[in-house]
Design an enzyme around this catalytic site. Structure first.
Site, PDB file in Angstrom:
ATOM      1  N   ILE A 202      58.921  42.902 -25.610  1.00  0.00           N
ATOM      2  CA  ILE A 202      59.153  43.218 -27.034  1.00  0.00           C
ATOM      3  C   ILE A 202      60.459  44.021 -27.143  1.00  0.00           C
ATOM      4  O   ILE A 202      60.591  45.065 -26.511  1.00  0.00           O
ATOM      5  CB  ILE A 202      58.068  44.168 -27.618  1.00  0.00           C
ATOM      6  N   HIS A 203      61.387  43.535 -27.949  1.00  0.00           N
ATOM      7  CA  HIS A 203      62.577  44.359 -28.168  1.00  0.00           C
ATOM      8  C   HIS A 203      63.284  44.090 -29.485  1.00  0.00           C
ATOM      9  O   HIS A 203      64.195  44.808 -29.854  1.00  0.00           O
ATOM     10  CB  HIS A 203      63.595  44.151 -27.042  1.00  0.00           C
ATOM     11  N   ARG A 204      62.867  43.044 -30.195  1.00  0.00           N
ATOM     12  CA  ARG A 204      63.654  42.616 -31.353  1.00  0.00           C
ATOM     13  C   ARG A 204      63.640  43.673 -32.450  1.00  0.00           C
ATOM     14  O   ARG A 204      62.585  44.257 -32.755  1.00  0.00           O
ATOM     15  CB  ARG A 204      63.099  41.288 -31.860  1.00  0.00           C
TER      16      ARG A 204
END
Ligand code: UD1
Ligand code: UDP
Length: 351
Positions: A202-204
């Site tokens: 997860i990084h967006r």
């Protein structure tokens, strides 16, 4: 021919790694690499150069950890200096990050033709920084190397046919990289890995910068992790936000970002991928794994259309429902991304 390669973020090292291997086969091409410094931790940057034997950058600009304007502006200034010095024939940019846009702006203003690798992708969500970066970069590029048929169609619909540029369906250089490096896959050390596990990242910005979305996502992953191990190499952006919000995660197996070879191993041995990463959606397909995408839209629509990937947004119940009930397509014998020949096509075209 002298190619000036502009890279700065993790997925760009991987993409450029594939193309640099191809460039190295041609004695008549000189590649000069500029690393903007957008990603700078050793496990977000150096490790990829080491593992993929990417030539050491000729220039390291050290511009990372800043706001969009400061980062892009400072990159433009420094890249321009490099272009004055090197006088390249082509500027090569990858994907849709701020480093991509900075390279494209410099090249277009100085009339150096730009080759955009991963052109034509669209999410049609103008709130995404990546959507802005890719539209602007495409518009000033000379060679538009499209990974998919949809990317080609997107450009044609926007009238690129009538601009001074060439649209080329090259396939996806990430598949070149995965096919080459999977043979060297390495099991991550210092973490206990169960026989069956899910790989997640997860990084967006649309997820990390929205507390409600991020909490929903982590609640869903925590629930899934009660019954099956969820391994999550944590992006530094997400790590900082989790700490700031004081989120307590007890079930998910959180690890530091891993190298590309470890990622190859995790992909190959996982049961499923749950991610908001662009690259990982395709890698799930390359490794024949079902994928749940934690976004409302994706640029990689062919994965959705073929039932390999499902968009779950950031709604806890929807994520869990898809996880439990969705019947994924498990016939992966379809060529969506060019089967590992993209870099060769790109270099042939430039020559
Ligand atoms: C960037 C790209 C995104 C891409 C992603 C790949 C833009 C607008 N976004 O997002 O398209 O999917 O890279 O991973 O270009 N940080 C560190 N150490 C690092 C790198 C980042 O601590 O080595 C932290 C910093 O606090 C930084 C934050 O992460 O401010 C965000 O980094 P940034 O490069 O701005 O954006 P990404 O979210 O990584
Ligand atoms: N990746 C990696 N280590 C990690 C997480 C991701 O090597 O800990 C690789 C992943 O396999 C893919 C690329 O990084 O090749 C994707 O980058 P990221 O998700 O950061 O960016 P995006 O593709 O969303 O732009």
């Amino acid at each position: 021919m002298k190619i000036l390669t502009i890279i700065g973020a993790r997925p760009q090292f991987i993409k450029a790694g594939a193309v640099s291997r191809e460039i190295a086969k041609h004695k008549d091409i000189k590649e000069v690499i500029v690393h903007t410094g957008q990603h700078y931790d050793s496990n977000m940057s150096d490790i990829f150069f080491e593992q993929m034997h990417i030539p050491k950058p000729d220039y390291y600009l050290g511009i990372g950890g800043k706001t969009h304007g400061a980062m892009t502006g400072q990159m433009i200034e420094k890249i321009e200096e490099v272009v004055f010095e090197e006088k390249p024939d082509v500027i090569m940019v990858y994907g849709d990050t701020n480093s991509t846009l900075a390279g494209a702006i410099v090249g277009s203003k100085l009339h150096i033709p730009i080759a955009h690798v991963e052109a034509g992708l669209r999410s049609f969500n103008m709130k995404m920084p990546e959507e802005i970066n890719r539209i602007l970069t495409d518009r000033v590029s000379k060679w538009l190397f499209c990974p998919t048929d949809t990317a080609v169609e997107n450009l044609k619909k926007e009238g690129f046919d009538s601009f001074d540029c060439k649209i080329i369906k090259s396939g996806d250089v990430m598949q070149d990289a995965a096919m080459f490096y999977k043979e060297y896959a390495k099991k991550p050390q210092n973490v206990k890995i169960e026989d069956k596990f899910i790989l997640s990242t997860i990084h967006r910005a649309e997820n990390t910068d929205d507390e409600n979305r991020l909490k929903n996502i982590f609640e869903a992953l925590e629930t899934i992790a009660e019954e099956k191990q969820v391994i999550l190499p944590l992006h530094p952006r997400t790590k900082k936000i989790i700490q700031n919000l004081g989120l307590k995660l007890k079930n998910i197996t959180i690890i530091e970002p891993v190298g590309y070879l470890e990622m190859m191993w995790l992909l190959d041995n996982s049961d499923m991928v749950i991610t908001d990463s662009g690259g990982l959606q395709k890698e799930a397909f390359f490794f024949k794994k079902p994928c749940i995408t934690l976004r409302d839209e994706t640029e990689w629509v062919e994965l959705i259309e073929n039932g390999f990937n499902v968009l779950a947004g950031a709604d806890k119940n929807k994520i869990l429902d898809i996880y439990k009930n969705f019947k994924f397509n498990d016939d992966f014998e379809i060529d969506l991304y060019g089967n590992g020949k993209a870099s060769e096509r790109i270099i042939k075209e430039l020559l």
